[in-house]
Write a protein that holds these residues in place. Structure first.
Motif, PDB file in Angstrom:
ATOM      1  N   GLY A   1      -2.493  -2.642   2.846  1.00  0.00           N
ATOM      2  CA  GLY A   1      -3.196  -2.994   4.083  1.00  0.00           C
ATOM      3  C   GLY A   1      -4.059  -4.223   3.884  1.00  0.00           C
ATOM      4  O   GLY A   1      -4.588  -4.460   2.794  1.00  0.00           O
ATOM      5  N   ALA A   2      -4.214  -5.007   4.956  1.00  0.00           N
ATOM      6  CA  ALA A   2      -4.929  -6.287   4.861  1.00  0.00           C
ATOM      7  C   ALA A   2      -6.396  -6.099   4.481  1.00  0.00           C
ATOM      8  O   ALA A   2      -6.980  -6.929   3.789  1.00  0.00           O
ATOM      9  CB  ALA A   2      -4.830  -7.021   6.195  1.00  0.00           C
ATOM     10  N   LEU A   3      -7.008  -4.998   4.929  1.00  0.00           N
ATOM     11  CA  LEU A   3      -8.449  -4.829   4.699  1.00  0.00           C
ATOM     12  C   LEU A   3      -8.787  -4.602   3.231  1.00  0.00           C
ATOM     13  O   LEU A   3      -9.922  -4.765   2.821  1.00  0.00           O
ATOM     14  CB  LEU A   3      -8.985  -3.637   5.512  1.00  0.00           C
ATOM     15  N   LEU A   4      -7.787  -4.196   2.426  1.00  0.00           N
ATOM     16  CA  LEU A   4      -8.070  -3.882   1.028  1.00  0.00           C
ATOM     17  C   LEU A   4      -7.857  -5.059   0.093  1.00  0.00           C
ATOM     18  O   LEU A   4      -8.128  -4.970  -1.096  1.00  0.00           O
ATOM     19  CB  LEU A   4      -7.225  -2.680   0.578  1.00  0.00           C
ATOM     20  N   ASP A   5      -7.359  -6.172   0.618  1.00  0.00           N
ATOM     21  CA  ASP A   5      -7.200  -7.371  -0.202  1.00  0.00           C
ATOM     22  C   ASP A   5      -8.129  -8.441   0.369  1.00  0.00           C
ATOM     23  O   ASP A   5      -7.873  -8.991   1.436  1.00  0.00           O
ATOM     24  CB  ASP A   5      -5.741  -7.847  -0.165  1.00  0.00           C
TER      25      ASP A   5
ATOM     26  N   LYS B   1       8.747   5.815   5.700  1.00  0.00           N
ATOM     27  CA  LYS B   1       9.926   6.170   4.883  1.00  0.00           C
ATOM     28  C   LYS B   1      10.595   4.945   4.266  1.00  0.00           C
ATOM     29  O   LYS B   1      10.938   4.922   3.110  1.00  0.00           O
ATOM     30  CB  LYS B   1      10.943   6.935   5.743  1.00  0.00           C
ATOM     31  N   GLY B   2      10.774   3.913   5.079  1.00  0.00           N
ATOM     32  CA  GLY B   2      11.494   2.731   4.591  1.00  0.00           C
ATOM     33  C   GLY B   2      10.607   1.783   3.813  1.00  0.00           C
ATOM     34  O   GLY B   2      11.019   0.680   3.463  1.00  0.00           O
ATOM     35  N   GLY B   3       9.350   2.173   3.550  1.00  0.00           N
ATOM     36  CA  GLY B   3       8.420   1.268   2.864  1.00  0.00           C
ATOM     37  C   GLY B   3       7.612   0.486   3.893  1.00  0.00           C
ATOM     38  O   GLY B   3       8.035   0.316   5.036  1.00  0.00           O
ATOM     39  N   TYR B   4       6.445   0.024   3.501  1.00  0.00           N
ATOM     40  CA  TYR B   4       5.555  -0.673   4.432  1.00  0.00           C
ATOM     41  C   TYR B   4       5.147  -2.006   3.827  1.00  0.00           C
ATOM     42  O   TYR B   4       4.849  -2.095   2.640  1.00  0.00           O
ATOM     43  CB  TYR B   4       4.317   0.199   4.702  1.00  0.00           C
ATOM     44  N   HIS B   5       5.133  -3.049   4.645  1.00  0.00           N
ATOM     45  CA  HIS B   5       4.690  -4.371   4.205  1.00  0.00           C
ATOM     46  C   HIS B   5       3.534  -4.751   5.125  1.00  0.00           C
ATOM     47  O   HIS B   5       3.691  -4.765   6.344  1.00  0.00           O
ATOM     48  CB  HIS B   5       5.864  -5.373   4.345  1.00  0.00           C
ATOM     49  N   THR B   6       2.381  -5.045   4.543  1.00  0.00           N
ATOM     50  CA  THR B   6       1.160  -5.324   5.310  1.00  0.00           C
ATOM     51  C   THR B   6       1.390  -6.308   6.461  1.00  0.00           C
ATOM     52  O   THR B   6       1.869  -7.420   6.242  1.00  0.00           O
ATOM     53  CB  THR B   6       0.083  -5.904   4.356  1.00  0.00           C
ATOM     54  N   HIS B   7       1.045  -5.885   7.682  1.00  0.00           N
ATOM     55  CA  HIS B   7       1.074  -6.795   8.834  1.00  0.00           C
ATOM     56  C   HIS B   7       0.091  -6.319   9.902  1.00  0.00           C
ATOM     57  O   HIS B   7      -0.135  -5.132  10.060  1.00  0.00           O
ATOM     58  CB  HIS B   7       2.490  -6.941   9.416  1.00  0.00           C
ATOM     59  N   VAL B   8      -0.498  -7.280  10.613  1.00  0.00           N
ATOM     60  CA  VAL B   8      -1.524  -7.001  11.622  1.00  0.00           C
ATOM     61  C   VAL B   8      -1.050  -7.540  12.969  1.00  0.00           C
ATOM     62  O   VAL B   8      -0.614  -8.694  13.061  1.00  0.00           O
ATOM     63  CB  VAL B   8      -2.859  -7.690  11.221  1.00  0.00           C
ATOM     64  N   HIS B   9      -1.136  -6.704  14.017  1.00  0.00           N
ATOM     65  CA  HIS B   9      -0.730  -7.122  15.363  1.00  0.00           C
ATOM     66  C   HIS B   9      -1.887  -7.811  16.084  1.00  0.00           C
ATOM     67  O   HIS B   9      -3.019  -7.314  16.046  1.00  0.00           O
ATOM     68  CB  HIS B   9      -0.351  -5.896  16.208  1.00  0.00           C
TER      69      HIS B   9
ATOM     70  N   SER C   1       1.314 -10.461   5.265  1.00  0.00           N
ATOM     71  CA  SER C   1       1.001 -10.936   3.908  1.00  0.00           C
ATOM     72  C   SER C   1       2.278 -11.476   3.265  1.00  0.00           C
ATOM     73  O   SER C   1       3.369 -10.960   3.495  1.00  0.00           O
ATOM     74  CB  SER C   1       0.420  -9.798   3.057  1.00  0.00           C
ATOM     75  N   VAL C   2       2.131 -12.535   2.466  1.00  0.00           N
ATOM     76  CA  VAL C   2       3.280 -13.113   1.758  1.00  0.00           C
ATOM     77  C   VAL C   2       3.766 -12.118   0.698  1.00  0.00           C
ATOM     78  O   VAL C   2       4.957 -11.869   0.540  1.00  0.00           O
ATOM     79  CB  VAL C   2       2.882 -14.458   1.096  1.00  0.00           C
ATOM     80  N   GLN C   3       2.816 -11.520  -0.008  1.00  0.00           N
ATOM     81  CA  GLN C   3       3.129 -10.556  -1.070  1.00  0.00           C
ATOM     82  C   GLN C   3       3.617  -9.247  -0.444  1.00  0.00           C
ATOM     83  O   GLN C   3       3.064  -8.811   0.557  1.00  0.00           O
ATOM     84  CB  GLN C   3       1.832 -10.279  -1.844  1.00  0.00           C
ATOM     85  N   HIS C   4       4.628  -8.624  -1.040  1.00  0.00           N
ATOM     86  CA  HIS C   4       5.069  -7.318  -0.530  1.00  0.00           C
ATOM     87  C   HIS C   4       4.095  -6.271  -1.048  1.00  0.00           C
ATOM     88  O   HIS C   4       4.145  -5.855  -2.203  1.00  0.00           O
ATOM     89  CB  HIS C   4       6.493  -6.971  -0.993  1.00  0.00           C
TER      90      HIS C   4
END
Length: 267
Positions: free
Chosen positions: A80-84, A120-128, A73-76
């Protein structure tokens, strides 16, 4: 005219990847310490394979396959992708093209997975999205379910017609309304996967929600499943698969070229 001049002012050409970015690709709340924020100095832009409206795609760092890409996702955001809904719709369109690309380019299917859980370091939405041999779907599913059971995950196949957003938000383990509302306010983490099985090319979808049990889903769970299924332990961690920047750039370029061909053929 004026509109074109405004558009040109909003476009930023990136020397490393050759992509044209717009101002919207650098949101004000971007994090400098996040690999996945395009505005961050840590973002490795030579890995980028496509820039879209609400997300971008990039070759995975330490890929499990030359066609292993992430949809980011462009936005930090950490939800999770499924919720947007808008992000998820754009990613679904891209996934359809990636399925087609994997089939035509590598004679493969895709293993799609997302671990949308805070770290811990924060999470940014991404899908493999990882290409896998076409005959491996059933074995991959069995491996994944067995690994999930071992650690106590409640990974279930989705058979409902409910939209994914509703499924992630819906708390089926709790009838107490007040409790439920409290749970809604907390971040609902999840692990999601898609696997193609059988001659009928059935796309099966699986979901584990963290709110319903306190099991820790391993950070590399999707890759560990893939590694076990293929009998290649090295694939379990991205750090074991890292190549030189020169190789990464060349892989990303090849991917962009073959992916562009598939997109052209579909138009």
């Amino acid at each position: 005219g004026k509109k074109q001049r405004d558009n040109e002012r909003n476009v930023i050409e990136d020397d490393t990847s050759g992509f044209k970015f717009e101002r919207k690709h650098f949101p004000a709340d971007s994090r400098q310490d996040c690999w996945f924020c395009l505005a961050s100095s840590g973002c490795e832009r030579h890995l980028i394979t496509g820039v879209y409206d609400r997300c971008y795609s990039a070759l995975a760092k330490g890929p499990a396959h030359v066609g292993h890409v992430l949809l980011i996702s462009v936005q930090h955001t950490d939800q999770g992708a499924l919720l947007d809904v808008q992000v998820s719709q754009e990613m679904d369109r891209l996934k359809d093209q990636l399925y087609r690309h994997a089939s035509l380019t590598y004679d493969s299917d895709l293993f799609v997975f997302e671990r949308a859980i805070q770290t811990k370091g924060g999470y940014h939405t991404h899908v493999h999205c990882v290409p896998i041999p076409t005959h491996l779907g059933v074995k991959l599913q069995a491996t994944m379910m067995s690994q999930a059971r071992k650690i106590g995950m409640q990974l279930r196949e989705i058979t409902s017609d409910l939209g994914m957003t509703a499924l992630v938000k819906n708390n089926d383990d709790d009838d107490d309304d007040d409790n439920n509302n409290q749970r809604q306010k907390q971040h609902q983490g999840y692990f999601y996967a898609e696997i193609i099985t059988g001659g009928g090319r059935t796309k099966r979808r699986f979901l584990h929600k963290t709110a319903s049990n306190a099991v820790v889903v391993p950070l590399q769970f999707g890759r560990e499943v893939l590694a076990a299924c293929l009998g290649q332990p090295k694939l379990a961690h991205w750090k074991s698969c890292v190549t030189s920047q020169e190789d990464e750039t060349s892989m990303a370029t090849k991917f962009r070229e073959s992916f562009a061909k598939v997109q052209e053929d579909q138009q």
